[in-house]
Design a protein around this motif. Sequence first.
Motif, PDB file in Angstrom:
ATOM      1  N   SER A   1      28.729  35.281  -4.773  1.00 48.41           N
ATOM      2  CA  SER A   1      28.117  36.185  -5.750  1.00 48.41           C
ATOM      3  C   SER A   1      29.136  37.173  -6.306  1.00 48.41           C
ATOM      4  CB  SER A   1      26.948  36.935  -5.096  1.00 48.41           C
ATOM      5  OG  SER A   1      26.334  37.799  -6.013  1.00 48.41           O
TER       6      SER A   1
ATOM      7  N   GLY B   1      31.662  35.511  -8.577  1.00 48.62           N
ATOM      8  CA  GLY B   1      31.057  35.237  -9.868  1.00 48.62           C
ATOM      9  C   GLY B   1      30.961  36.477 -10.745  1.00 48.62           C
TER      10      GLY B   1
ATOM     11  N   TYR C   1      21.057  24.555 -11.318  1.00 46.87           N
ATOM     12  CA  TYR C   1      20.127  25.634 -11.667  1.00 46.87           C
ATOM     13  C   TYR C   1      18.960  25.773 -10.698  1.00 46.87           C
ATOM     14  CZ  TYR C   1      22.885  25.533 -15.877  1.00 46.87           C
ATOM     15  OH  TYR C   1      23.951  25.571 -16.754  1.00 46.87           O
TER      16      TYR C   1
ATOM     17  N   VAL D   1      24.455  30.004  -6.645  1.00 44.87           N
ATOM     18  CA  VAL D   1      25.510  30.925  -7.093  1.00 44.87           C
ATOM     19  C   VAL D   1      26.895  30.296  -6.957  1.00 44.87           C
ATOM     20  CG1 VAL D   1      25.897  32.074  -4.875  1.00 44.87           C
ATOM     21  CG2 VAL D   1      26.238  33.349  -6.991  1.00 44.87           C
TER      22      VAL D   1
ATOM     23  N   TYR E   1      28.001  27.669  -8.114  1.00 46.62           N
ATOM     24  CA  TYR E   1      28.462  27.014  -9.341  1.00 46.62           C
ATOM     25  C   TYR E   1      28.931  27.992 -10.410  1.00 46.62           C
ATOM     26  CZ  TYR E   1      26.456  23.239  -6.775  1.00 46.62           C
ATOM     27  OH  TYR E   1      26.198  22.352  -5.761  1.00 46.62           O
ATOM     28  N   ARG E   2      28.754  29.276 -10.165  1.00 45.88           N
ATOM     29  CA  ARG E   2      29.276  30.275 -11.102  1.00 45.88           C
ATOM     30  C   ARG E   2      30.667  30.754 -10.677  1.00 45.88           C
ATOM     31  NH1 ARG E   2      25.939  30.940 -14.973  1.00 45.88           N
ATOM     32  NH2 ARG E   2      23.714  30.617 -14.655  1.00 45.88           N
TER      33      ARG E   2
ATOM     34  N   SER F   1      35.331  31.616 -12.533  1.00 48.18           N
ATOM     35  CA  SER F   1      35.922  32.932 -12.248  1.00 48.18           C
ATOM     36  C   SER F   1      37.260  32.846 -11.529  1.00 48.18           C
ATOM     37  CB  SER F   1      34.947  33.760 -11.394  1.00 48.18           C
ATOM     38  OG  SER F   1      34.892  33.271 -10.059  1.00 48.18           O
TER      39      SER F   1
ATOM     40  N   MET G   1      26.989  26.009 -18.017  1.00 54.17           N
ATOM     41  CA  MET G   1      27.025  27.260 -17.245  1.00 54.17           C
ATOM     42  C   MET G   1      27.466  28.443 -18.103  1.00 54.17           C
ATOM     43  SD  MET G   1      26.084  26.324 -14.176  1.00 54.17           S
ATOM     44  CE  MET G   1      26.541  27.682 -13.115  1.00 54.17           C
ATOM     45  N   ASN G   2      28.115  28.166 -19.226  1.00 58.24           N
ATOM     46  CA  ASN G   2      28.608  29.228 -20.092  1.00 58.24           C
ATOM     47  C   ASN G   2      27.553  29.754 -21.061  1.00 58.24           C
ATOM     48  OD1 ASN G   2      31.268  29.138 -19.051  1.00 58.24           O
ATOM     49  ND2 ASN G   2      31.741  27.369 -20.349  1.00 58.24           N
TER      50      ASN G   2
ATOM     51  N   ARG H   1      20.507  29.433 -20.131  1.00 53.55           N
ATOM     52  CA  ARG H   1      19.713  30.320 -19.289  1.00 53.55           C
ATOM     53  C   ARG H   1      18.325  29.718 -19.142  1.00 53.55           C
ATOM     54  NH1 ARG H   1      24.047  31.419 -18.686  1.00 53.55           N
ATOM     55  NH2 ARG H   1      25.163  33.404 -18.862  1.00 53.55           N
TER      56      ARG H   1
END
Length: 221
Positions: free
Chosen positions: A42, A45, A123, A130, A132-133, A137, A191-192, A195
């Motif tokens: 988290s 990300g 998703y 989390v 996958y985010r 980064s 992912m970019n 939502r």
Amino acid sequence: MSIRSDTSTVIRSDQDWSSVQPIRQRTIAEMTREKIVLVAASIFGEKGFVEATTRDIAAAAGIKAGSMYYHFKSKDEILDEILSESVQLLKSALEEALSVMPLGVTYSEQLKTAIEVHLNTLYARTPRAVFYRVYASIPPAMRKRNLAQRREYGRIWLRIIRGGVASGEFKPTLDERLQVLLLLGVLADTMNWYRLELFSVEVLARAIFEREIAGIGKAQG
């Protein structure tokens, strides 16, 4: 001799129980390690891998900074576990989904299922989503850390594309490896911008599949 339990299950008193292993409960150390991984994902990300510190992670996990090193030697080691588990989750989900499909199912249906499973895993409303985010980064050089594992996952997709070409479902002129890379790139790019409040994962999966099959599907007639 048999003994009937309260649940009406017949238990033999002369049964050899020596090989029966007791259900293993997770230790506090294992649960703490898992918590560290989840909060680290988290934080990576949110702040980026470079900016995040072990102190940030320890504070979020509710442990002392020095205690972190009992579980992980470095921030890099935490990242390795996140990257590894993220690909393993995708691979396991896809293998399971494909294994229960009926015999003789088309490669188009397999591809549709693969896209759905991949996106549903990305998703999912679970703590590990989390993971996958994190990928976006981290510095580009670090994205190669689990390259072998990602290639293994890609080979599942390659088998589907190659099968479709061999069966005549997909165009014979396809560069199969390039097609897999392009498709996985499209899925990762969601992912970019995607939502959950925009539209359902099912709608997204169907749109990507229809675009994909329009490009690689062999014209009928």
